[in-house]
Design a protein around this motif. Structure first.
Motif, PDB file in Angstrom:
ATOM      1  N   UNK A  13       0.847  -1.189   0.000  1.00 21.23           N
ATOM      2  CA  UNK A  13       0.000   0.000   0.000  1.00 21.23           C
ATOM      3  C   UNK A  13       0.889   1.247   0.000  1.00 21.23           C
ATOM      4  N   UNK A  14       0.695   2.191  -0.940  1.00 18.72           N
ATOM      5  CA  UNK A  14       1.514   3.409  -0.943  1.00 18.72           C
ATOM      6  C   UNK A  14       1.318   4.211   0.341  1.00 18.72           C
ATOM      7  N   UNK A  15       2.302   5.042   0.655  1.00 21.01           N
ATOM      8  CA  UNK A  15       2.242   5.827   1.888  1.00 21.01           C
ATOM      9  C   UNK A  15       1.003   6.700   1.934  1.00 21.01           C
ATOM     10  N   UNK A  16       0.643   7.349   0.804  1.00 23.31           N
ATOM     11  CA  UNK A  16      -0.507   8.254   0.851  1.00 23.31           C
ATOM     12  C   UNK A  16      -1.829   7.503   0.913  1.00 23.31           C
ATOM     13  N   UNK A  17      -1.811   6.193   0.733  1.00 24.74           N
ATOM     14  CA  UNK A  17      -3.011   5.378   0.895  1.00 24.74           C
ATOM     15  C   UNK A  17      -3.032   4.638   2.230  1.00 24.74           C
ATOM     16  N   UNK A  18      -1.995   4.830   3.070  1.00 25.27           N
ATOM     17  CA  UNK A  18      -2.059   4.292   4.414  1.00 25.27           C
ATOM     18  C   UNK A  18      -1.022   3.266   4.790  1.00 25.27           C
ATOM     19  N   UNK A  19       0.117   3.181   4.056  1.00 26.97           N
ATOM     20  CA  UNK A  19       1.181   2.226   4.413  1.00 26.97           C
ATOM     21  C   UNK A  19       1.531   2.333   5.888  1.00 26.97           C
ATOM     22  N   UNK A  20       1.716   1.225   6.598  1.00 26.73           N
ATOM     23  CA  UNK A  20       1.837  -0.164   6.113  1.00 26.73           C
ATOM     24  C   UNK A  20       0.510  -0.911   5.975  1.00 26.73           C
ATOM     25  N   UNK A  21      -0.513  -0.512   6.733  1.00 24.60           N
ATOM     26  CA  UNK A  21      -1.792  -1.223   6.702  1.00 24.60           C
ATOM     27  C   UNK A  21      -2.913  -0.191   6.795  1.00 24.60           C
ATOM     28  N   UNK A  22      -3.942  -0.438   6.014  1.00 27.94           N
ATOM     29  CA  UNK A  22      -5.123   0.423   6.071  1.00 27.94           C
ATOM     30  C   UNK A  22      -6.359  -0.424   6.348  1.00 27.94           C
ATOM     31  N   UNK A  23      -7.242   0.099   7.171  1.00 26.26           N
ATOM     32  CA  UNK A  23      -8.537  -0.542   7.418  1.00 26.26           C
ATOM     33  C   UNK A  23      -9.489  -0.124   6.301  1.00 26.26           C
ATOM     34  N   UNK A  24     -10.212  -1.077   5.724  1.00 31.52           N
ATOM     35  CA  UNK A  24     -11.241  -0.802   4.721  1.00 31.52           C
ATOM     36  C   UNK A  24     -12.582  -1.292   5.255  1.00 31.52           C
ATOM     37  N   UNK A  25     -13.532  -0.373   5.365  1.00 29.02           N
ATOM     38  CA  UNK A  25     -14.853  -0.699   5.886  1.00 29.02           C
ATOM     39  C   UNK A  25     -15.866  -0.533   4.757  1.00 29.02           C
ATOM     40  N   UNK A  26     -16.270  -1.614   4.099  1.00 29.10           N
ATOM     41  CA  UNK A  26     -17.202  -1.501   2.971  1.00 29.10           C
ATOM     42  C   UNK A  26     -18.505  -0.816   3.370  1.00 29.10           C
ATOM     43  N   UNK A  27     -19.005   0.033   2.471  1.00 27.06           N
ATOM     44  CA  UNK A  27     -20.292   0.735   2.585  1.00 27.06           C
ATOM     45  C   UNK A  27     -20.284   1.912   3.547  1.00 27.06           C
ATOM     46  N   UNK A  28     -19.252   2.054   4.352  1.00 26.59           N
ATOM     47  CA  UNK A  28     -19.217   3.165   5.303  1.00 26.59           C
ATOM     48  C   UNK A  28     -18.441   4.347   4.713  1.00 26.59           C
TER      49      UNK A  28
END
Length: 200
Positions: A13-28
């Motif tokens: 995941x690129x830094x501007x997208x949340x490196x090292x880990x990003x939480x993804x909450x569908x529909x929210x």
């Protein structure tokens, strides 16, 4: 269905997208998809922060003085896969593509207007209708008279919600769900001038 994303398109995941880990909450709404996760704590009590309790609410004349309830589900939206202000040749068949999504239910149908909202026709859906995902769609169009026009896409979900013509305003502009007017210009086809037959 919450995801912990550590890769994007097969790469970290690129830094501007949340490196090292990003939480993804569908529909929210996006504020629930936390970037730059460093640790996770399991708790029997909900987390209270200024953002999810006080800040991320709807404020304005149409809402209570203390604001709406905290934001959770995403609204209903549609977008064309076409540059704003694109030019399209008159008389040549095009296939317009786009995507729609809803935080409450699956997409049931999408209607498209190529004349600024004067008339509408149903688009073809390309994906099985599922909640929490984009639904791809397309509609053929042969532009007519040259000049500016506006494309509009209006989605309806299986919960019976349909995108309104005008969104209820709020001071921060959250949860915009109105049909967007997508400007394009239809141009006349250029005809090549045959070369003159000059005698020597």
């Amino acid at each position: 269905d919450v995801l912990l994303a550590y890769e994007m398109n097969g790469e970290p995941v690129p830094y501007d997208h949340g490196y090292p880990v990003r939480v993804l909450v569908p529909s929210w709404v996006g504020i629930a998809s936390i970037k730059w996760v460093g640790d996770i704590e399991v708790s029997a009590q909900p987390l209270f922060s200024p953002w999810n309790t006080a800040f991320y609410r709807l404020f304005g004349p149409a809402h209570p003085p203390e604001g709406s309830a905290p934001l959770t589900r995403q609204t209903l939206k549609s977008a064309f896969e076409l540059a704003s202000g694109a030019t399209l040749p008159a008389g040549e068949r095009q296939v317009l593509h786009g995507r729609s999504w809803s935080g409450a239910a699956a997409i049931a149908r999408v209607d498209v207007s190529t004349d600024g909202g004067a008339s509408w026709r149903q688009a073809r859906l390309h994906d099985d209708s599922r909640s929490g995902t984009w639904t791809r769609w397309s509609v053929p169009w042969t532009p007519g008279t040259p000049g500016p026009t506006q494309l509009l896409a209006r989605a309806t979900d299986t919960a019976g919600r349909r995108q309104p013509d005008v969104a209820v305003p709020n001071t921060q502009g959250y949860l915009f769900d109105a049909v967007v007017r997508h400007p394009v210009t239809v141009v006349g086809r250029h005809r090549s001038t045959p070369p003159r037959n000059e005698s020597s």
